[in-house]
Design a protein around this motif. Structure first.
Motif, PDB file in Angstrom:
ATOM      1  N   ASP A  86       0.823  -1.295   0.171  1.00 57.77           N
ATOM      2  CA  ASP A  86       0.079   0.059  -0.074  1.00 57.77           C
ATOM      3  C   ASP A  86       0.705   1.423  -0.030  1.00 57.77           C
ATOM      4  N   LYS A  87       2.217   1.472   0.556  1.00 65.59           N
ATOM      5  CA  LYS A  87       2.902   2.373   0.792  1.00 65.59           C
ATOM      6  C   LYS A  87       4.272   2.120   0.693  1.00 65.59           C
ATOM      7  N   ILE A  88       5.069   2.905   0.282  1.00 65.07           N
ATOM      8  CA  ILE A  88       6.550   2.853   0.206  1.00 65.07           C
ATOM      9  C   ILE A  88       7.318   4.088   0.859  1.00 65.07           C
ATOM     10  N   HIS A  89       8.304   3.985   1.341  1.00 70.31           N
ATOM     11  CA  HIS A  89       8.860   5.025   1.836  1.00 70.31           C
ATOM     12  C   HIS A  89       9.651   5.787   0.821  1.00 70.31           C
ATOM     13  N   PRO A  90       9.246   7.045   0.559  1.00 72.51           N
ATOM     14  CA  PRO A  90       9.808   7.848  -0.557  1.00 72.51           C
ATOM     15  C   PRO A  90      11.372   7.709  -0.894  1.00 72.51           C
ATOM     16  N   GLU A  91      12.148   7.274   0.310  1.00 72.51           N
ATOM     17  CA  GLU A  91      13.710   7.393   0.253  1.00 72.51           C
ATOM     18  C   GLU A  91      14.031   5.842   0.076  1.00 72.51           C
ATOM     19  N   GLY A  95      21.036   3.145  -1.815  1.00 73.03           N
ATOM     20  CA  GLY A  95      22.129   4.228  -1.460  1.00 73.03           C
ATOM     21  C   GLY A  95      21.359   5.245  -0.584  1.00 73.03           C
ATOM     22  N   SER A  96      20.094   5.264  -0.415  1.00 69.76           N
ATOM     23  CA  SER A  96      19.526   6.223   0.395  1.00 69.76           C
ATOM     24  C   SER A  96      19.958   5.783   1.940  1.00 69.76           C
ATOM     25  N   MET A  97      19.745   6.919   2.712  1.00 72.83           N
ATOM     26  CA  MET A  97      20.032   6.778   4.162  1.00 72.83           C
ATOM     27  C   MET A  97      18.685   7.004   4.966  1.00 72.83           C
ATOM     28  N   ILE A  98      18.243   5.749   5.576  1.00 73.82           N
ATOM     29  CA  ILE A  98      16.991   6.042   6.346  1.00 73.82           C
ATOM     30  C   ILE A  98      17.190   5.695   7.786  1.00 73.82           C
ATOM     31  N   GLN A  99      16.602   6.728   8.450  1.00 74.32           N
ATOM     32  CA  GLN A  99      16.849   6.722  10.052  1.00 74.32           C
ATOM     33  C   GLN A  99      16.157   5.659  10.748  1.00 74.32           C
ATOM     34  N   GLU A 100      16.730   5.237  11.989  1.00 73.53           N
ATOM     35  CA  GLU A 100      15.946   4.115  12.711  1.00 73.53           C
ATOM     36  C   GLU A 100      14.548   4.327  13.142  1.00 73.53           C
ATOM     37  N   GLY A 101      13.679   3.546  12.727  1.00 74.07           N
ATOM     38  CA  GLY A 101      12.356   3.585  13.149  1.00 74.07           C
ATOM     39  C   GLY A 101      11.522   3.880  12.161  1.00 74.07           C
ATOM     40  N   GLU A 102      11.935   4.556  11.049  1.00 71.42           N
ATOM     41  CA  GLU A 102      10.957   5.202  10.002  1.00 71.42           C
ATOM     42  C   GLU A 102      10.204   3.939   9.255  1.00 71.42           C
ATOM     43  N   VAL A 103       9.017   4.196   8.960  1.00 69.95           N
ATOM     44  CA  VAL A 103       8.308   3.042   8.228  1.00 69.95           C
ATOM     45  C   VAL A 103       8.714   2.789   6.627  1.00 69.95           C
ATOM     46  N   ALA A 231      12.767   0.584   9.806  1.00 73.85           N
ATOM     47  CA  ALA A 231      14.130   0.500  10.038  1.00 73.85           C
ATOM     48  C   ALA A 231      14.433  -0.055  11.232  1.00 73.85           C
ATOM     49  N   PRO A 232      15.235  -1.130  11.567  1.00 72.93           N
ATOM     50  CA  PRO A 232      15.620  -1.501  12.710  1.00 72.93           C
ATOM     51  C   PRO A 232      16.825  -0.793  13.172  1.00 72.93           C
ATOM     52  N   PHE A 233      17.710  -0.058  12.486  1.00 73.36           N
ATOM     53  CA  PHE A 233      18.634   0.817  12.821  1.00 73.36           C
ATOM     54  C   PHE A 233      18.818   1.755  11.674  1.00 73.36           C
ATOM     55  N   GLN A 234      19.793   3.029  11.906  1.00 76.84           N
ATOM     56  CA  GLN A 234      20.006   3.840  10.813  1.00 76.84           C
ATOM     57  C   GLN A 234      20.699   2.941   9.897  1.00 76.84           C
ATOM     58  N   MET A 235      20.061   2.979   8.598  1.00 78.29           N
ATOM     59  CA  MET A 235      20.758   2.100   7.594  1.00 78.29           C
ATOM     60  C   MET A 235      20.971   2.714   6.152  1.00 78.29           C
ATOM     61  N   ARG A 236      21.868   2.290   5.235  1.00 77.02           N
ATOM     62  CA  ARG A 236      21.708   2.803   4.160  1.00 77.02           C
ATOM     63  C   ARG A 236      21.361   1.684   3.058  1.00 77.02           C
TER      64      ARG A 236
END
Length: 473
Positions: A86-91, A95-103, A231-236
């Motif tokens: 239904d929904k995907i994170h825009p980033e 290679g994108s960097m996503i912060q911990e806890g973001e859907v 995201a379980p941790f800040q990840m690339r």
């Protein structure tokens, strides 16, 4: 005439006699009156050789190797439920960097929510049936109490008729009637007791079914939670190909994420050189019979520097030893030392520095404990396990030495030298023991040795200043 000729010939021959006699007499006189012979000593010629004074310095053991950087932590997103996205994170792109806890993405969970509602209704129905049976038990127990009272009355009447019959005051027909009434009442009491006894298993069966429904409800609620990936941790983010509306099944690999904050480099170090890291004396209490993980970390508490060569500059990162691989390469005789590197956020950096990325080819230097006051000499001064020295009279001597280890272009001496000796650097070929030597102070070689030893320690993350290395004996 012939006589005159013969005499003239002999006369000429006799003329040579006087000079010979005179020469013999002169030689005898000279021998008798000549001065005594004197020995003129020849001056000894000395050889000019480069020498230096053996010094003590603080030495930092170092082993160097090469390896490729990779992420220390990785996470593979695998679906645990099925449905449409239904929904995907825009980033959520490579290679994108996503912060911990973001859907990261959401999967349609309407089926699982309907299942939860259905199970909740089933549980409510089962609870109502259990309450009904529990109320039936309560009602049956009240009825049983009344029936038991009636049974007691009939039992007394039967006992009274039986007493009258023994006294011949009653009839057999009357006692038979009372017996029938008593038996019928006993049967009524027994039926109530049986009914109560059957209700208990029915309640247990409903309770078991309710627990099963509750487990299914919990599973459905967990599936609702699993429909949302965070995201379980800040990840690339690694390679990913997902679109909204795409249908995914259970167990499908979606993408991978990596922790850019922690990197690992498995450096291949020569097995023959690793021993120098353990030259420093350690407390015997660290060597336990069973090497625990904590004791292993204390024993291998090595610092490291990871260098990555770029187009113009070389970036250096502070590292720490993590673990050693379990096998040695049979062909190269190398062993893998895993070094960890933390990518410091820009806010904590002393100077702007790019992060260490996976795939970077690295030059890794692993440092042992600094050894104080070690006897250090150039490697080229060692010849077949011995060195040439000058004694107090500047004469050449030989001394056997035992080496602790060699590193770069210098050697650390374990025994044979104490410091302060004058070491011959150049090869005195041919080397004649006891020959006189005119020493030439090798200032350039001495400074090069000091700089080489100092460079190994200043390269480590907590290195000392070069001025702290030299120790004059």
């Amino acid at each position: 005439m012939k006589s005159a000729v013969r005499w003239g010939t002999w006369g000429k021959r006799l003329l040579v006699v006087p000079p010979i006699v005179l020469a013999v007499v002169a030689y005898a006189w000279l021998v008798k009156h000549s001065p005594p012979l004197t020995v003129q000593p020849e001056d000894e010629v000395s050889r000019m050789l480069e020498t230096m004074v053996v010094q003590r310095m603080d030495v930092c053991p170092k082993v160097s190797g090469y390896g490729t950087a990779k992420y220390a932590r990785s996470w593979r997103a695998v679906t645990q439920v099925e449905g449409r996205i239904d929904k995907i994170h825009p980033e959520l792109r490579p290679g994108s960097m996503i912060q911990e806890g973001e859907v990261l993405l959401e999967i349609d969970d309407s089926d699982y929510r309907s299942q939860v509602e259905q199970l909740e209704a089933t549980i409510d129905q089962q609870n109502a049936e259990i309450e009904q049976l529990e109320q039936s038990i309560e009602n049956e127990e009240k009825s049983l109490a009344l029936e038991k009272e009636v049974l007691a009355v009939l039992q007394r009447e039967f006992d009274r008729e039986e007493t009258l019959l023994t006294r011949q005051a009653g009839s057999s027909a009357s006692i038979d009637s009372k017996r029938r009434e008593l038996l019928m009442q006993q049967k009524a009491v027994q039926d109530l007791e049986n009914s109560i006894a059957l209700i208990g298993p029915q309640i247990k069966a409903l309770q078991a079914a309710r627990r099963q429904s509750e487990v299914q409800k919990t599973q459905a609620q967990r599936d609702i939670e699993r429909a949302t990936l965070t995201a379980p941790f800040q990840m690339r983010v690694g390679e990913v190909q997902l679109e909204v509306g795409q249908y995914v099944t259970v167990g499908e690999n979606l993408f991978e994420g990596y922790s850019g904050a922690e990197m690992e480099v498995e450096a291949q170090l020569p097995l023959s050189e690793i021993h120098r890291l353990f030259v420093a004396e350690r407390d015997e209490s660290e060597f336990e019979e069973q090497l625990t993980q904590e004791a292993f970390r204390r024993l291998f508490a090595f610092e490291a520097v990871v260098n990555v060569a770029g187009n113009e500059v070389t970036e250096s990162y502070k590292g720490r030893f993590l673990r050693v691989r379990e096998i040695v390469d049979t062909q190269t005789k190398m062993v893998g030392f895993v070094v960890g590197v933390e990518n410091v956020p820009p806010s904590r950096q002393e100077r702007p520095q790019p992060p260490l990325l996976e795939g970077a080819f690295c030059d890794v230097d692993v440092f042992g404990t600094t050894l104080s006051e070690q006897v250090v000499i150039p490697r080229r001064a060692i010849r077949n396990g011995s060195v040439y020295l000058l004694d107090d009279q500047s004469r050449l001597t030989s001394q056997v030495v035992q080496l602790a280890f060699t590193q770069d272009d210098y050697a650390v001496v374990a025994s044979g030298l104490e410091g302060g000796e004058r070491l011959v650097i150049a090869n005195p070929s041919p080397a004649i023991m006891g020959m006189l030597v005119d020493p030439i102070e090798a200032e350039e070689a001495t400074q090069k040795l000091i700089d080489s030893v100092a460079a190994d320690d200043t390269e480590r993350p907590s290195g000392h200043a070069p001025s702290q290395f030299l120790r004059t004996p």
